[in-house]
Design a protein around this motif. Sequence first.
Motif, PDB file in Angstrom:
ATOM      1  N   LYS A   1       0.831  -1.209   0.000  1.00  0.00           N
ATOM      2  CA  LYS A   1       0.000   0.000   0.000  1.00  0.00           C
ATOM      3  C   LYS A   1       0.865   1.258   0.000  1.00  0.00           C
ATOM      4  O   LYS A   1       0.575   2.228  -0.712  1.00  0.00           O
ATOM      5  CB  LYS A   1      -0.932  -0.022   1.208  1.00  0.00           C
TER       6      LYS A   1
ATOM      7  N   SER B   1      -3.960   3.445  -8.261  1.00  0.00           N
ATOM      8  CA  SER B   1      -5.120   2.852  -7.607  1.00  0.00           C
ATOM      9  C   SER B   1      -4.911   1.339  -7.504  1.00  0.00           C
ATOM     10  O   SER B   1      -4.086   0.758  -8.217  1.00  0.00           O
ATOM     11  CB  SER B   1      -6.394   3.129  -8.413  1.00  0.00           C
ATOM     12  N   GLN B   2      -5.688   0.714  -6.634  1.00  0.00           N
ATOM     13  CA  GLN B   2      -5.649  -0.744  -6.544  1.00  0.00           C
ATOM     14  C   GLN B   2      -6.039  -1.351  -7.876  1.00  0.00           C
ATOM     15  O   GLN B   2      -5.452  -2.348  -8.303  1.00  0.00           O
ATOM     16  CB  GLN B   2      -6.605  -1.238  -5.457  1.00  0.00           C
TER      17      GLN B   2
ATOM     18  N   SER C   1      -3.688  -3.936  -9.836  1.00  0.00           N
ATOM     19  CA  SER C   1      -4.146  -5.316 -10.021  1.00  0.00           C
ATOM     20  C   SER C   1      -4.234  -5.660 -11.502  1.00  0.00           C
ATOM     21  O   SER C   1      -3.905  -6.774 -11.907  1.00  0.00           O
ATOM     22  CB  SER C   1      -5.477  -5.549  -9.316  1.00  0.00           C
TER      23      SER C   1
ATOM     24  N   ARG D   1      -8.784  -7.408  -8.315  1.00  0.00           N
ATOM     25  CA  ARG D   1      -8.726  -6.252  -7.431  1.00  0.00           C
ATOM     26  C   ARG D   1      -9.123  -6.603  -6.009  1.00  0.00           C
ATOM     27  O   ARG D   1      -8.558  -6.087  -5.045  1.00  0.00           O
ATOM     28  CB  ARG D   1      -9.601  -5.100  -7.943  1.00  0.00           C
ATOM     29  N   THR D   2     -10.076  -7.503  -5.826  1.00  0.00           N
ATOM     30  CA  THR D   2     -10.484  -7.885  -4.470  1.00  0.00           C
ATOM     31  C   THR D   2      -9.361  -8.663  -3.771  1.00  0.00           C
ATOM     32  O   THR D   2      -9.185  -8.539  -2.555  1.00  0.00           O
ATOM     33  CB  THR D   2     -11.781  -8.704  -4.466  1.00  0.00           C
TER      34      THR D   2
ATOM     35  N   TRP E   1      -6.150  -8.116  -4.415  1.00  0.00           N
ATOM     36  CA  TRP E   1      -5.187  -7.057  -4.093  1.00  0.00           C
ATOM     37  C   TRP E   1      -5.584  -6.359  -2.793  1.00  0.00           C
ATOM     38  O   TRP E   1      -4.764  -6.138  -1.918  1.00  0.00           O
ATOM     39  CB  TRP E   1      -5.116  -6.052  -5.241  1.00  0.00           C
ATOM     40  N   SER E   2      -6.856  -6.023  -2.692  1.00  0.00           N
ATOM     41  CA  SER E   2      -7.361  -5.341  -1.505  1.00  0.00           C
ATOM     42  C   SER E   2      -7.142  -6.177  -0.250  1.00  0.00           C
ATOM     43  O   SER E   2      -6.697  -5.663   0.781  1.00  0.00           O
ATOM     44  CB  SER E   2      -8.848  -5.034  -1.673  1.00  0.00           C
ATOM     45  N   SER E   3      -7.425  -7.458  -0.336  1.00  0.00           N
ATOM     46  CA  SER E   3      -7.264  -8.316   0.842  1.00  0.00           C
ATOM     47  C   SER E   3      -5.794  -8.500   1.205  1.00  0.00           C
ATOM     48  O   SER E   3      -5.458  -8.631   2.384  1.00  0.00           O
ATOM     49  CB  SER E   3      -7.962  -9.666   0.650  1.00  0.00           C
TER      50      SER E   3
ATOM     51  N   GLU F   1      -3.470  -6.093   0.753  1.00  0.00           N
ATOM     52  CA  GLU F   1      -3.104  -4.830   1.404  1.00  0.00           C
ATOM     53  C   GLU F   1      -3.617  -4.760   2.844  1.00  0.00           C
ATOM     54  O   GLU F   1      -2.990  -4.138   3.693  1.00  0.00           O
ATOM     55  CB  GLU F   1      -3.641  -3.634   0.612  1.00  0.00           C
ATOM     56  N   ARG F   2      -4.738  -5.388   3.113  1.00  0.00           N
ATOM     57  CA  ARG F   2      -5.291  -5.373   4.464  1.00  0.00           C
ATOM     58  C   ARG F   2      -4.717  -6.466   5.355  1.00  0.00           C
ATOM     59  O   ARG F   2      -5.079  -6.589   6.518  1.00  0.00           O
ATOM     60  CB  ARG F   2      -6.822  -5.490   4.400  1.00  0.00           C
TER      61      ARG F   2
END
Length: 75
Positions: free
Chosen positions: A11, A20-21, A25, A32-33, A35-37, A39-40
């Motif tokens: 991140k 952007s994500q 991605s 993208r989902t 990628w988001s997971s 980063e979290r």
Amino acid sequence: MIQKQVGLRIKEIRHAKKLSQEECSFNVELDRTYWSSVERGLRNISINNLHKICLSFGISLKDFFDSDIFEDDGK
């Protein structure tokens, strides 16, 4: 803990590059989902995917891990 640190580092670099994500991605052909997971800190990213991400950022794995984020805080 390492999953969270890796996610924070991804991140951090993404923000520094003003991406952007979705852009990231798409560039590395990851959902993208996913990628988001990552980063979290919710996903245990494979070394292959981390390598692809580093290549897309134009950095080495060595440079990726050369960050205060990975400093041992004794926990």
